[in-house]
Write an enzyme that holds these catalytic residues in place. Structure first.
Site, PDB file in Angstrom:
ATOM      1  N   SER A 136       0.723  -1.195   0.020  1.00 11.54           N
ATOM      2  CA  SER A 136      -0.097  -0.134  -0.035  1.00 11.54           C
ATOM      3  C   SER A 136       0.945   1.133   0.104  1.00 11.54           C
ATOM      4  O   SER A 136       1.990   1.110   0.466  1.00 11.54           O
ATOM      5  CB  SER A 136      -0.944  -0.058   1.425  1.00 11.54           C
ATOM      6  OG  SER A 136      -1.687   1.313   1.398  1.00 11.54           O
ATOM      7  N   TYR A 149      -2.308  -0.983  10.026  1.00 11.66           N
ATOM      8  CA  TYR A 149      -2.396  -1.476   8.537  1.00 11.66           C
ATOM      9  C   TYR A 149      -1.107  -1.013   8.054  1.00 11.66           C
ATOM     10  O   TYR A 149      -0.319  -1.838   7.379  1.00 11.66           O
ATOM     11  CB  TYR A 149      -3.663  -0.755   7.959  1.00 11.66           C
ATOM     12  CG  TYR A 149      -3.627  -0.827   6.571  1.00 11.66           C
ATOM     13  CD1 TYR A 149      -3.984  -2.174   6.106  1.00 11.66           C
ATOM     14  CD2 TYR A 149      -3.296  -0.061   5.611  1.00 11.66           C
ATOM     15  CE1 TYR A 149      -4.100  -2.501   4.631  1.00 11.66           C
ATOM     16  CE2 TYR A 149      -3.530  -0.154   4.277  1.00 11.66           C
ATOM     17  CZ  TYR A 149      -3.837  -1.440   3.716  1.00 11.66           C
ATOM     18  OH  TYR A 149      -3.963  -1.469   2.420  1.00 11.66           O
TER      19      TYR A 149
END
Length: 245
Positions: A136, A149
């Site tokens: 990400s 995350y």
């Protein structure tokens, strides 16, 4: 033969469809059996070949069944897109419960490692292959309330680099894609619920728009193709320039 985890929707589904469009036989995997079946249906409707195998990537036994099953079904494994993962919620670090930390870590990082290890063993035995992990853009940014995350995704970046270094001589290339804001079903729902969210996301991207799942999928398939034959250990941002801000 390509294996895609987290392929019941979003980026994973787009990736599975893109592999099939390039002529690959695709093993579609997800915990969502209905969504996975729909992805298989879409591939077959377009003239491709696909099978669904359910898998919780945090479970080592299920990962072994998945990868072994792909090889048994099609005789080999050439490409893998390790896309499955979960969000960490929008929470301040100090308010995060240990159980939530453990769950995100077990799926995003441990699950990625389990898939990577199982795939590498098959690929090294037949002279090579290509693996792409979904990381990400948040792994390179300091976005508030995404710490858990983002930490798992940053760890995936390093896992990819280490694997690429270790197995390059065996013919296995390992890379990652780092998506920015992408119009997946989940993001689209959130934007419909909160109109200000889309404006916020667009403002964070120099290109001024949210990306589409197929744009990430195209990067994944390219990294797995012979057109990227001299690329390994790369963390490729597919983010409209988000990490520049």
């Amino acid at each position: 033969v390509a294996l895609v985890t987290g392929a019941a929707a979003g980026i994973g589904r787009a990736s599975a469809l893109a592999f099939a469009a390039e002529g690959a036989q695709v093993v579609v995997s997800d915990m969502d059996a209905d969504g996975g079946a729909e992805t298989v249906k879409l591939i077959r409707a377009a003239g491709g070949e696909a099978e669904f195998i359910a898998c919780d990537i945090a479970d080592a036994g299920q990962v072994a069944v998945l990868v072994d099953g792909a090889v048994q079904r099609y005789g080999r494994l050439d490409c893998a897109h390790n896309n499955a993962g979960i969000g960490g919620g929008q929470q301040w670090l100090a308010d995060t419960e240990r159980g939530q930390w453990d769950r995100v870590l077990s799926v995003n990082l441990t699950g990625s490692w389990l898939c990577l290890a199982a795939e590498i063993k098959h690929m090294t035995a037949v002279g090579g292959g290509a693996i792409v992990a979904t990381s990400s853009a948040s792994s390179l940014l300091g976005i508030a309330r995404t710490g858990i995350y983002a930490a798992t995704k940053a760890a995936i970046n390093q896992l990819v680099r280490s694997a690429a270094s270790e197995y390059a001589a065996a013919g296995v290339r390992v890379n990652a894609v780092l998506p920015g804001p992408i119009r997946t079903e989940m993001v689209a729902r959130a934007m419909r619920t909160d109109p200000a969210l889309e404006e916020h996301l667009m403002a964070s991207v120099p290109m001024g728009r949210v990306g589409e799942p197929r744009e990430v999928a195209d990067a994944v398939v390219w990294l797995c193709s012979d057109r990227a034959s001299f690329i390994t250990g790369t963390c490729l941002c597919v983010d409209g320039g988000q990490v520049l801000r």
